[in-house]
Design a protein around this motif. Structure first.
Motif, PDB file in Angstrom:
ATOM      1  N   CYS A 149       5.215  -6.426  -5.248  1.00  0.00           N
ATOM      2  CA  CYS A 149       5.811  -6.005  -6.516  1.00  0.00           C
ATOM      3  C   CYS A 149       5.891  -7.133  -7.540  1.00  0.00           C
ATOM      4  CB  CYS A 149       7.205  -5.434  -6.281  1.00  0.00           C
ATOM      5  SG  CYS A 149       8.456  -6.649  -5.811  1.00  0.00           S
ATOM      6  N   LYS A 150       5.588  -8.355  -7.115  1.00  0.00           N
ATOM      7  CA  LYS A 150       5.632  -9.550  -7.964  1.00  0.00           C
ATOM      8  C   LYS A 150       7.046  -9.889  -8.436  1.00  0.00           C
ATOM      9  CE  LYS A 150       1.131  -9.760  -7.907  1.00  0.00           C
ATOM     10  NZ  LYS A 150       0.613 -10.000  -6.604  1.00  0.00           N
ATOM     11  N   GLY A 151       8.054  -9.283  -7.790  1.00  0.00           N
ATOM     12  CA  GLY A 151       9.442  -9.579  -8.129  1.00  0.00           C
ATOM     13  C   GLY A 151       9.843 -10.956  -7.610  1.00  0.00           C
ATOM     14  N   ARG A 152      10.724 -11.602  -8.339  1.00  0.00           N
ATOM     15  CA  ARG A 152      11.222 -12.914  -7.926  1.00  0.00           C
ATOM     16  C   ARG A 152      12.596 -12.745  -7.289  1.00  0.00           C
ATOM     17  NH1 ARG A 152       8.009 -16.992  -9.293  1.00  0.00           N
ATOM     18  NH2 ARG A 152       6.542 -16.640 -10.957  1.00  0.00           N
ATOM     19  N   PHE A 153      12.736 -13.256  -6.068  1.00  0.00           N
ATOM     20  CA  PHE A 153      13.959 -13.124  -5.297  1.00  0.00           C
ATOM     21  C   PHE A 153      14.281 -14.474  -4.670  1.00  0.00           C
ATOM     22  CE2 PHE A 153      11.599  -9.166  -5.156  1.00  0.00           C
ATOM     23  CZ  PHE A 153      12.561  -8.215  -5.477  1.00  0.00           C
ATOM     24  N   SER A 154      15.503 -14.623  -4.199  1.00  0.00           N
ATOM     25  CA  SER A 154      15.819 -15.837  -3.445  1.00  0.00           C
ATOM     26  C   SER A 154      15.130 -15.725  -2.079  1.00  0.00           C
ATOM     27  CB  SER A 154      17.324 -16.004  -3.286  1.00  0.00           C
ATOM     28  OG  SER A 154      17.863 -14.947  -2.526  1.00  0.00           O
ATOM     29  N   LYS A 155      14.895 -16.853  -1.443  1.00  0.00           N
ATOM     30  CA  LYS A 155      14.136 -16.859  -0.191  1.00  0.00           C
ATOM     31  C   LYS A 155      14.793 -16.029   0.909  1.00  0.00           C
ATOM     32  CE  LYS A 155      11.510 -21.071  -0.639  1.00  0.00           C
ATOM     33  NZ  LYS A 155      11.167 -22.355  -0.040  1.00  0.00           N
ATOM     34  N   HIS A 156      16.124 -15.957   0.925  1.00  0.00           N
ATOM     35  CA  HIS A 156      16.767 -15.195   1.992  1.00  0.00           C
ATOM     36  C   HIS A 156      16.632 -13.682   1.790  1.00  0.00           C
ATOM     37  CE1 HIS A 156      20.195 -15.347  -0.836  1.00  0.00           C
ATOM     38  NE2 HIS A 156      20.537 -14.214  -0.276  1.00  0.00           N
ATOM     39  N   ASP A 157      16.143 -13.253   0.647  1.00  0.00           N
ATOM     40  CA  ASP A 157      15.895 -11.837   0.389  1.00  0.00           C
ATOM     41  C   ASP A 157      14.429 -11.462   0.628  1.00  0.00           C
ATOM     42  OD1 ASP A 157      18.522 -11.266  -0.293  1.00  0.00           O
ATOM     43  OD2 ASP A 157      18.201 -11.787  -2.404  1.00  0.00           O
TER      44      ASP A 157
ATOM     45  N   PHE B 165       2.809 -15.866   2.998  1.00  0.00           N
ATOM     46  CA  PHE B 165       3.137 -15.095   1.803  1.00  0.00           C
ATOM     47  C   PHE B 165       4.473 -14.413   2.025  1.00  0.00           C
ATOM     48  CE2 PHE B 165       0.383 -12.677   4.572  1.00  0.00           C
ATOM     49  CZ  PHE B 165       1.050 -11.482   4.733  1.00  0.00           C
ATOM     50  N   TYR B 166       5.071 -13.974   0.931  1.00  0.00           N
ATOM     51  CA  TYR B 166       6.386 -13.346   0.986  1.00  0.00           C
ATOM     52  C   TYR B 166       6.315 -11.874   0.612  1.00  0.00           C
ATOM     53  CZ  TYR B 166       8.476 -18.023   0.996  1.00  0.00           C
ATOM     54  OH  TYR B 166       8.840 -19.301   1.309  1.00  0.00           O
ATOM     55  N   LEU B 167       7.164 -11.071   1.267  1.00  0.00           N
ATOM     56  CA  LEU B 167       7.355  -9.664   0.927  1.00  0.00           C
ATOM     57  C   LEU B 167       8.845  -9.426   0.761  1.00  0.00           C
ATOM     58  CD1 LEU B 167       5.192  -7.413   3.271  1.00  0.00           C
ATOM     59  CD2 LEU B 167       5.056  -7.593   0.808  1.00  0.00           C
ATOM     60  N   CYS B 168       9.229  -8.694  -0.283  1.00  0.00           N
ATOM     61  CA  CYS B 168      10.648  -8.359  -0.428  1.00  0.00           C
ATOM     62  C   CYS B 168      10.963  -7.200   0.510  1.00  0.00           C
ATOM     63  CB  CYS B 168      10.993  -8.024  -1.876  1.00  0.00           C
ATOM     64  SG  CYS B 168      10.355  -6.471  -2.500  1.00  0.00           S
ATOM     65  N   LYS B 169      12.224  -7.070   0.828  1.00  0.00           N
ATOM     66  CA  LYS B 169      12.642  -6.047   1.783  1.00  0.00           C
ATOM     67  C   LYS B 169      12.436  -4.634   1.249  1.00  0.00           C
ATOM     68  CE  LYS B 169      15.616  -9.368   3.918  1.00  0.00           C
ATOM     69  NZ  LYS B 169      16.936  -9.962   3.989  1.00  0.00           N
TER      70      LYS B 169
END
Length: 80
Positions: A5-13, A34-38
């Motif tokens: 989604c290209k959203g910016r979140f803190s790493k713990h999210d 790579f990162y994925l948001c929940k």
């Protein structure tokens, strides 16, 4: 930043994942990741993003889907 989604979140999210030897796994501490948001984990189209970002063969989609479900389930489970 979530690769889907290209959203910016803190790493713990975010969940930090990597694709190694034809399998999707939680980040091991070395190599590319790579990162994925929940929120994106449950979406069907997230697999297309993972195939693009992780250079994953589209034939592996079902395997990746199952791995992602397992990783997401383990991430939601409380720590002992």
């Amino acid at each position: 930043m979530c690769v889907h989604c290209k959203g910016r979140f803190s790493k713990h999210d975010l969940l930090r994942l990597q694709y190694i030897q034809n399998s999707l796994i939680p980040y091991t501490g070395s190599g590319r990741s790579f990162y994925l948001c929940k929120g994106c984990i449950e979406q069907e189209k997230v697999l297309d993003s993972l195939c693009r970002v992780g250079k994953i063969d589209k034939k592996e989609k079902e395997t990746i889907r199952n791995s992602l479900k397992e990783i997401a389930h383990n991430a939601k489970s409380p720590c002992p």
